[in-house]
Design a protein around this motif. Structure first.
Motif, PDB file in Angstrom:
ATOM      1  N   ILE B  46      -6.661   6.994   3.125  1.00  0.00           N
ATOM      2  CA  ILE B  46      -5.504   6.919   2.234  1.00  0.00           C
ATOM      3  C   ILE B  46      -4.690   5.651   2.510  1.00  0.00           C
ATOM      4  N   ARG B  47      -4.757   5.165   3.741  1.00  0.00           N
ATOM      5  CA  ARG B  47      -4.009   3.937   4.059  1.00  0.00           C
ATOM      6  C   ARG B  47      -4.417   2.770   3.165  1.00  0.00           C
ATOM      7  N   THR B  48      -5.696   2.740   2.782  1.00  0.00           N
ATOM      8  CA  THR B  48      -6.201   1.567   2.069  1.00  0.00           C
ATOM      9  C   THR B  48      -6.846   1.916   0.730  1.00  0.00           C
ATOM     10  N   LEU B  49      -6.600   3.125   0.260  1.00  0.00           N
ATOM     11  CA  LEU B  49      -7.251   3.550  -0.988  1.00  0.00           C
ATOM     12  C   LEU B  49      -6.751   2.747  -2.188  1.00  0.00           C
ATOM     13  N   ILE B  50      -5.474   2.441  -2.209  1.00  0.00           N
ATOM     14  CA  ILE B  50      -4.899   1.682  -3.326  1.00  0.00           C
ATOM     15  C   ILE B  50      -4.836   0.212  -2.899  1.00  0.00           C
ATOM     16  N   PRO B  51      -5.518  -0.677  -3.604  1.00  0.00           N
ATOM     17  CA  PRO B  51      -5.505  -2.095  -3.205  1.00  0.00           C
ATOM     18  C   PRO B  51      -4.089  -2.665  -3.214  1.00  0.00           C
ATOM     19  N   GLN B  52      -3.760  -3.411  -2.168  1.00  0.00           N
ATOM     20  CA  GLN B  52      -2.482  -4.141  -2.102  1.00  0.00           C
ATOM     21  C   GLN B  52      -2.813  -5.582  -1.718  1.00  0.00           C
ATOM     22  N   PRO B  53      -3.294  -6.360  -2.659  1.00  0.00           N
ATOM     23  CA  PRO B  53      -3.830  -7.681  -2.325  1.00  0.00           C
ATOM     24  C   PRO B  53      -2.828  -8.612  -1.638  1.00  0.00           C
ATOM     25  N   ASP B  54      -1.550  -8.432  -1.894  1.00  0.00           N
ATOM     26  CA  ASP B  54      -0.572  -9.366  -1.328  1.00  0.00           C
ATOM     27  C   ASP B  54       0.101  -8.838  -0.055  1.00  0.00           C
ATOM     28  N   ALA B  55      -0.216  -7.644   0.343  1.00  0.00           N
ATOM     29  CA  ALA B  55       0.469  -7.072   1.512  1.00  0.00           C
ATOM     30  C   ALA B  55      -0.163  -7.586   2.806  1.00  0.00           C
ATOM     31  N   PRO B  56       0.646  -8.035   3.769  1.00  0.00           N
ATOM     32  CA  PRO B  56       0.071  -8.546   5.015  1.00  0.00           C
ATOM     33  C   PRO B  56      -0.598  -7.453   5.855  1.00  0.00           C
ATOM     34  N   GLU B  57      -0.062  -6.259   5.827  1.00  0.00           N
ATOM     35  CA  GLU B  57      -0.655  -5.133   6.567  1.00  0.00           C
ATOM     36  C   GLU B  57      -0.763  -3.948   5.607  1.00  0.00           C
ATOM     37  N   PRO B  58      -1.694  -4.007   4.686  1.00  0.00           N
ATOM     38  CA  PRO B  58      -1.723  -2.945   3.661  1.00  0.00           C
ATOM     39  C   PRO B  58      -1.868  -1.547   4.247  1.00  0.00           C
ATOM     40  N   TRP B  59      -2.509  -1.445   5.387  1.00  0.00           N
ATOM     41  CA  TRP B  59      -2.690  -0.121   6.001  1.00  0.00           C
ATOM     42  C   TRP B  59      -1.369   0.480   6.486  1.00  0.00           C
ATOM     43  N   ASN B  60      -0.350  -0.352   6.592  1.00  0.00           N
ATOM     44  CA  ASN B  60       0.962   0.147   7.026  1.00  0.00           C
ATOM     45  C   ASN B  60       1.947   0.310   5.883  1.00  0.00           C
ATOM     46  N   SER B  61       1.600  -0.157   4.701  1.00  0.00           N
ATOM     47  CA  SER B  61       2.597  -0.161   3.624  1.00  0.00           C
ATOM     48  C   SER B  61       2.117   0.577   2.382  1.00  0.00           C
ATOM     49  N   SER B  62       1.182   1.481   2.551  1.00  0.00           N
ATOM     50  CA  SER B  62       0.696   2.242   1.407  1.00  0.00           C
ATOM     51  C   SER B  62       1.680   3.368   1.059  1.00  0.00           C
ATOM     52  N   PHE B  63       2.128   3.375  -0.189  1.00  0.00           N
ATOM     53  CA  PHE B  63       3.039   4.467  -0.584  1.00  0.00           C
ATOM     54  C   PHE B  63       2.307   5.810  -0.493  1.00  0.00           C
ATOM     55  N   TYR B  64       1.033   5.774  -0.808  1.00  0.00           N
ATOM     56  CA  TYR B  64       0.248   7.014  -0.808  1.00  0.00           C
ATOM     57  C   TYR B  64       0.196   7.581   0.623  1.00  0.00           C
ATOM     58  N   PHE B  65      -0.124   6.728   1.577  1.00  0.00           N
ATOM     59  CA  PHE B  65      -0.191   7.181   2.963  1.00  0.00           C
ATOM     60  C   PHE B  65       1.176   7.635   3.462  1.00  0.00           C
ATOM     61  N   ASN B  66       2.188   6.839   3.138  1.00  0.00           N
ATOM     62  CA  ASN B  66       3.518   7.150   3.674  1.00  0.00           C
ATOM     63  C   ASN B  66       4.071   8.468   3.154  1.00  0.00           C
ATOM     64  N   TYR B  67       3.720   8.790   1.919  1.00  0.00           N
ATOM     65  CA  TYR B  67       4.246  10.010   1.298  1.00  0.00           C
ATOM     66  C   TYR B  67       3.840  11.263   2.080  1.00  0.00           C
ATOM     67  N   TYR B  68       2.617  11.236   2.610  1.00  0.00           N
ATOM     68  CA  TYR B  68       2.077  12.454   3.201  1.00  0.00           C
ATOM     69  C   TYR B  68       1.970  12.403   4.731  1.00  0.00           C
ATOM     70  N   ASN B  69       2.505  11.361   5.344  1.00  0.00           N
ATOM     71  CA  ASN B  69       2.349  11.237   6.794  1.00  0.00           C
ATOM     72  C   ASN B  69       3.646  10.946   7.532  1.00  0.00           C
TER      73      ASN B  69
END
Lengths: 379, 411
Positions: B46-69
């Motif tokens: 879930i950390r990387t399921l939604i592409p965030q091409p411009d994010a430096p650490e996409p695994w830390n800034s996923s709204f999807y991951f953050n919502y449930y963790n």
């Protein structure tokens, strides 16, 4: 099995109101050994089939409000789904009950909560479901939002009620104090819209809407040779899925690359429609585990009642209906004249702790016994 | 301040995607210390399921991951390496519960089955949440929420109705959160049982089974009267009229459901259909198309919120079909303080839901954003497990722990 071995043996649960939400919340408690006593709600709140499923294994009492109050104070957990304020109007306000018995857990399940401008709003399942967000995402884009089958808004509230009640009860065992839980069907649903509400909010996008049976070609439901089935493949599972499909064109970059695949979704979907149409449910269920591809088949209750895996796991309970089989809500052609004997319905929700099935009692049948057991025989 | 029910309970969380993380989000809301364990090579997708091409650490800034963790701690640990596995077992010795939602065979393949965990902590509670359970001929099936929903009978009950009606999936992966909520009850039950007996347990929760339990009456109808699924669309065999009607504005809908003659009279009067106000239930059912036309005619010129308030004031059950934008501004949810903002070092401010379990007295509050990848490695390894600095450095050098995933792509 000795009932004293059940996890909730000795735990007293009073169910008041008795619609789907409260009845479902307490159903599993009864199976895991609690003495669940149900005080009936309004006539007709449950259909006959719901009554068989949700009330089996419970004792049923007819009690006036004064006696109900005494039963509540003799309970460990009270679960109710009456309108906000209804308990307080009969001198059973949750905070008052808790003041008298601090270890008591009271769980109130309502469509919109105990407070807020909609607390007094009336709701059936579809109204509560509509206000929870999930319905806006369900159904076809060119048709109205679609309610789920069954009564999911109320079941969802009941499921939350079950887990919340036991969590709070454990807290009462450890810390010595219970609590009053105000659980609304709307809030239970509003926080579980998968990625859709968070995406809308975080990315400031327009609302997510309905996508029918396909999020994309590799995440959807297709007609099969004998029904419907589908696939839900993540990026890591797509190579295996395409190998199973066996269409050499799917190895091309326009389908293999995640971004190009989205751009060519319509073509991919057309190819998959053709492939799935040649497959049966059984085909998919054999191919799935063999190739580690998430295939599924749309199974009916009849399919599941005959399912070997569920049988081996002893999933279904058999319920005797006290010689009073439930009538259907709307009689169907060819559906009458049956209904004698025992019903099979979902029972133990997970393995690992002992479970007991139960039969359906008549309303009020256990009033005297519960008075004796809970109140020392005093009417 | 009153304690939350699970204060003092520590949980080793091996779950990923949605079903398991939803369970552990609730457990954390209820006060448990949840330690989320991910491998640097196999992190929560879930950390990387939604592409965030411009994010430096996409695994830390996923709204999807953050919502449930949120409210959890993060420990990275490669369980496939023996040293990582040993560290995990030493953590288990400090935990009350281990919870996982791997495919059914994975935990045993990692040599971390119940007996192994029990050797590390004799009264451990293990909750496994495989899609189809750990036993039975379908245990090796692979599935996510929509597959679970299909395989549990739920999808067969949903559809628009009519001769061409097709079974229709829920708009979310409904099987996931349903299993997650049930798993919280399983954890609580395991804790209650352990308090009574001193013994832990292994709970084998099949997501398919918790989903099927949500449509129990359909099994009663089938087993008793051989009645299979019938699609009612938005109508009901019990309430008439019932439906979803388009309002003024784009994609604005209202659900209306009438349970009694009194409610029908109120609705008929409100929509200007007084000529039909005397219809009884059977007549309303028979003339549902005509009634739908009258309601739709009225609804088309109404604003949804005002119409809902008008109908409710008249005593008619009615509710807007709130979409994923409007739900954030719903007056009821806002008044109840349902939407809250949690500061996050890599993400801008946004609204997330509070706990749906409102303990009126203990009053659970969101405490912290979802953890950064490996954010609590040192706290847990050096603090709780008392590993010396040089050993932690060795774990890092061996790739057993890390503060970023290896080769993060799109999940």
């Amino acid at each position: 099995m000795d009932d004293s071995q059940l996890s909730l043996a000795g735990v007293r649960v009073l169910e008041i109101g008795g619609g789907i939400a409260a009845a479902y919340a307490t159903r599993w408690m009864a199976g895991f050994g609690a003495d669940v006593v149900r005080s009936e709600g309004a006539d007709g709140e449950l259909t006959g089939d719901e009554e068989v499923y949700l009330v089996a294994g419970k004792r049923r009492v007819a009690a006036d409000s004064a006696e109900l109050r005494r039963l509540a104070l003799a309970a460990d957990i009270v679960v109710e789904d009456q309108a906000p304020g209804a308990l307080a109007a009969t001198a059973m306000g949750p905070l008052d009950l808790r003041a008298e018995r601090p270890a008591l857990v009271v769980v109130s399940l309502t469509p919109f909560g105990q407070t807020g401008p909609y607390a007094g709003y009336k709701a059936t399942n579809i109204v509560a479901h509509a206000m929870g967000g999930i319905m806006s995402l369900t159904g076809a884009a060119d048709r109205p939002p679609l309610v789920n089958g069954g009564s999911q808004a109320f079941y969802l509230a009941g499921l939350n009620g079950f887990s919340a009640a036991l969590t709070a009860y454990f807290g009462a065992l450890v810390h010595g104090e219970g609590d009053w839980l105000d659980i609304s069907a709307q809030e239970c649903a509003a926080g579980m819209t998968e990625l859709y509400a968070p995406r809308t909010e975080y990315m400031d996008l327009p609302a997510g809407l309905r996508s029918g049976n396909h999020i994309s070609a590799v995440w959807g439901i297709y007609p099969l040779a004998d029904g419907f089935g589908g696939v839900c493949a993540l990026a890591r599972q797509i190579p295996a899925f395409f190998r199973v499909v066996g269409d050499p064109d799917l190895q091309e970059e326009r389908f293999a690359d995640p971004m190009q695949r989205l751009a060519n979704d319509d073509e991919l979907r057309a190819r998959l429609y053709a492939w799935f149409a040649t497959k049966t449910k059984r085909d998919l269920l054999e191919l799935g585990p063999a190739h580690k591809v998430p295939f599924g088949a749309v199974m009916t209750p009849a399919d599941l009642l005959a399912n070997e895996s569920l049988a081996e796991r002893h999933f279904f309970d058999e319920i005797a209906t006290a010689g009073r089989p439930p009538a259907p809500v709307l009689p169907r052609e060819g559906g009458e004249g049956r209904g004698e004997g025992r019903v099979r319905a979902p029972g133990r929700p997970f393995l690992g702790l002992p479970w007991r099935g139960g039969d359906l009692h008549e309303p009020g049948a256990d009033t005297e016994a519960v008075r004796r057991d809970w109140l020392g025989g005093l009417a | 301040m009153k304690k939350l029910p699970l204060e003092g309970v520590r949980i080793a969380d091996l779950t990923m995607m949605w079903a398991g993380p939803y369970a552990t989000r609730i457990l954390a809301e209820m006060g448990a210390e949840v330690i989320k364990i991910e491998s640097p090579r196999a992190w929560d997708n879930i950390r990387t399921l939604i592409p965030q091409p411009d994010a430096p650490e996409p695994w830390n800034s996923s709204f999807y991951f953050n919502y449930y963790n949120r409210d959890k701690k993060s420990l990275t640990l490669d369980l496939a390496q023996e040293r990582g596995r040993q560290v995990f077992l030493s953590l288990v010795a400090h935990c009350d519960v281990v919870i996982e939602n791997y495919r059914a065979d994975v935990l045993d393949k990692l040599r971390l089955g119940y007996e192994v965990l029990r050797a590390a902590r004799p009264d451990i509670i293990l909750v496994s949440m495989a899609g189809f359970g750990k036993t039975g001929p379908e245990r090796d099936n692979v599935g996510f929420g929509p597959i679970i929903e299909q395989m549990a009978g739920m999808t067969s009950l949903t559809g628009y109705g009519g001769p061409e009606s097709e079974p229709t999936k829920t708009g979310i992966s409904y099987g996931d959160p349903v299993a997650g909520i049930a798993a919280v009850g399983a954890v609580a039950l395991g804790l209650i049982q352990r308090r009574k007996t001193g013994a832990g347990c292994f709970i084998d929760l099949a997501q398919r089974e918790t989903m099927a339990a949500m449509i129990g009456e359909a099994f009663v109808a089938q087993s008793l009267r051989s009645e299979g699924p019938l699609h009612y669309g938005n109508r009901s065999p019990r309430f008439a009229p019932q439906g979803v009607y388009q309002m003024q504005g784009e994609e604005q809908w209202i659900a209306v459901s009438v349970r009694s003659d009194d409610e029908w009279r109120a609705l008929a009067t409100t929509i200007g259909a007084g000529d039909l106000a005397g219809l009884r239930f059977a007549e309303r059912l028979a003339r549902h198309d005509e009634i739908d036309g009258r309601i739709s005619g009225w609804a088309a010129s109404q604003l949804p919120r005002e119409a809902m308030e008008t109908l409710q004031a008249a005593g008619v059950p009615a509710g807007r079909v709130l979409d994923t934008k409007e739900i954030h501004d719903d007056p009821n949810l806002v008044a109840r303080g349902y939407w809250v903002r949690l500061p996050h070092p890599r993400m801008h401010s946004w609204r997330q839901p509070a706990s749906a379990w409102r303990l009126v007295e203990a009053n659970p509050q969101l405490r912290r954003h979802a953890p950064l990848f490996g954010e609590h490695n040192r706290e847990i390894l050096g603090g709780l497990l008392r590993l010396p600095d040089e050993e932690i450095a060795a774990l890092e050098a061996a790739g057993i722990i890390a503060d970023a995933p290896v080769n993060p792509g799109v999940g």
